[in-house]
Design a protein around this motif. Structure first.
Motif, PDB file in Angstrom:
ATOM      1  N   LYS A 125       0.832  -1.203   0.000  1.00 34.83           N
ATOM      2  CA  LYS A 125       0.000   0.000   0.000  1.00 34.83           C
ATOM      3  C   LYS A 125       0.867   1.254   0.000  1.00 34.83           C
ATOM      4  O   LYS A 125       0.575   2.225  -0.713  1.00 34.83           O
ATOM      5  N   ILE A 126       1.927   1.243   0.807  1.00 36.85           N
ATOM      6  CA  ILE A 126       2.828   2.398   0.851  1.00 36.85           C
ATOM      7  C   ILE A 126       3.451   2.628  -0.516  1.00 36.85           C
ATOM      8  O   ILE A 126       3.489   3.760  -1.006  1.00 36.85           O
ATOM      9  N   GLU A 127       3.945   1.557  -1.144  1.00 37.58           N
ATOM     10  CA  GLU A 127       4.548   1.697  -2.477  1.00 37.58           C
ATOM     11  C   GLU A 127       3.572   2.293  -3.482  1.00 37.58           C
ATOM     12  O   GLU A 127       3.929   3.186  -4.244  1.00 37.58           O
ATOM     13  N   ASN A 128       2.346   1.781  -3.476  1.00 42.59           N
ATOM     14  CA  ASN A 128       1.336   2.297  -4.405  1.00 42.59           C
ATOM     15  C   ASN A 128       1.033   3.767  -4.135  1.00 42.59           C
ATOM     16  O   ASN A 128       0.904   4.568  -5.069  1.00 42.59           O
ATOM     17  N   ASN A 129       0.920   4.129  -2.866  1.00 47.84           N
ATOM     18  CA  ASN A 129       0.608   5.512  -2.519  1.00 47.84           C
ATOM     19  C   ASN A 129       1.772   6.449  -2.835  1.00 47.84           C
ATOM     20  O   ASN A 129       1.557   7.579  -3.280  1.00 47.84           O
ATOM     21  N   ILE A 130       2.991   5.979  -2.603  1.00 48.03           N
ATOM     22  CA  ILE A 130       4.153   6.805  -2.942  1.00 48.03           C
ATOM     23  C   ILE A 130       4.194   7.057  -4.445  1.00 48.03           C
ATOM     24  O   ILE A 130       4.471   8.176  -4.896  1.00 48.03           O
ATOM     25  N   GLN A 131       3.897   6.042  -5.215  1.00 51.55           N
ATOM     26  CA  GLN A 131       3.886   6.219  -6.669  1.00 51.55           C
ATOM     27  C   GLN A 131       2.826   7.235  -7.084  1.00 51.55           C
ATOM     28  O   GLN A 131       3.066   8.091  -7.925  1.00 51.55           O
ATOM     29  N   TYR A 132       1.664   7.167  -6.463  1.00 48.09           N
ATOM     30  CA  TYR A 132       0.604   8.130  -6.750  1.00 48.09           C
ATOM     31  C   TYR A 132       1.079   9.555  -6.428  1.00 48.09           C
ATOM     32  O   TYR A 132       0.901  10.479  -7.221  1.00 48.09           O
ATOM     33  N   LEU A 133       1.684   9.726  -5.242  1.00 49.63           N
ATOM     34  CA  LEU A 133       2.159  11.055  -4.854  1.00 49.63           C
ATOM     35  C   LEU A 133       3.254  11.550  -5.791  1.00 49.63           C
ATOM     36  O   LEU A 133       3.288  12.724  -6.138  1.00 49.63           O
ATOM     37  N   LEU A 146       4.845  19.096   4.071  1.00 52.44           N
ATOM     38  CA  LEU A 146       5.279  19.000   5.469  1.00 52.44           C
ATOM     39  C   LEU A 146       4.902  17.644   6.072  1.00 52.44           C
ATOM     40  O   LEU A 146       5.689  17.044   6.810  1.00 52.44           O
ATOM     41  N   ARG A 147       3.711  17.201   5.777  1.00 52.53           N
ATOM     42  CA  ARG A 147       3.283  15.875   6.254  1.00 52.53           C
ATOM     43  C   ARG A 147       4.186  14.775   5.706  1.00 52.53           C
ATOM     44  O   ARG A 147       4.564  13.853   6.420  1.00 52.53           O
ATOM     45  N   LEU A 148       4.547  14.886   4.425  1.00 51.46           N
ATOM     46  CA  LEU A 148       5.446  13.895   3.825  1.00 51.46           C
ATOM     47  C   LEU A 148       6.823  13.919   4.496  1.00 51.46           C
ATOM     48  O   LEU A 148       7.446  12.877   4.692  1.00 51.46           O
TER      49      LEU A 148
END
Length: 160
Positions: A125-133, A146-148
């Motif tokens: 899930k983290i990998e997929n979300n990082i790719q989206y971002l 800042l959150r990132l």
């Protein structure tokens, strides 16, 4: 929708419809087939496993589990044996083929949870979300950046 079976979702694992967007039980047949591919299970064991996998966010009722088990049995995706007054279901070759050639959003989560590897699910899930971002970095606000940064610092604490 052409027939009553599709309206009620028995053909697509949906249980029953609540409006056009919300579907209770979406993907149930995939959950059942995945669970039944691990071992012979009863309907109540399937319910318990789904509840565990979803951290209690979804506990399918007997009114949705047992009709789907019958449907999957009728489709020859499951076999059933009776023992000690209970019905135990397990996947058939055609059920395994159907499952292997299908996609549903929680497939990896179910598979990993059954094998006790929830960390891999979270990392996916983290990998997929990082790719989206990364794909949408030009749309990030300064607060989101800042959150990132905080997330990055927390990840570094885990690794070092």
């Amino acid at each position: 929708m052409g027939n009553n079976e599709n309206m009620h979702g028995m053909n697509n694992g949906c249980g029953h419809m609540h409006g056009m967007e919300s579907r209770r039980g979406f993907g149930l047949k995939y959950w059942i087939l995945t669970i039944a591919s691990e071992s012979k299970v009863t309907g109540s064991e399937i319910t318990e496993k789904i509840a565990k996998i979803t951290d209690g966010r979804w506990v399918p009722s007997p009114g949705i589990i047992y009709p789907m088990l019958k449907n999957l049995y009728d489709l020859k995706y499951l076999e059933m044996e009776e023992r000690d007054g209970k019905k135990y279901y397990y996947i058939t070759d055609s059920g395994r083929e159907f499952l292997n050639n299908s996609w549903f959003p929680w497939k990896k989560q179910v598979e990993f949870s059954l094998k006790g590897n929830e960390n891999s699910v979270v990392l996916d899930k983290i990998e997929n979300n990082i790719q989206y971002l990364a794909d949408n970095r030009d749309r990030l606000t300064s607060d989101e950046k800042l959150r990132l940064e905080k997330i990055k610092n927390n990840i570094e604490k885990i690794l070092f």
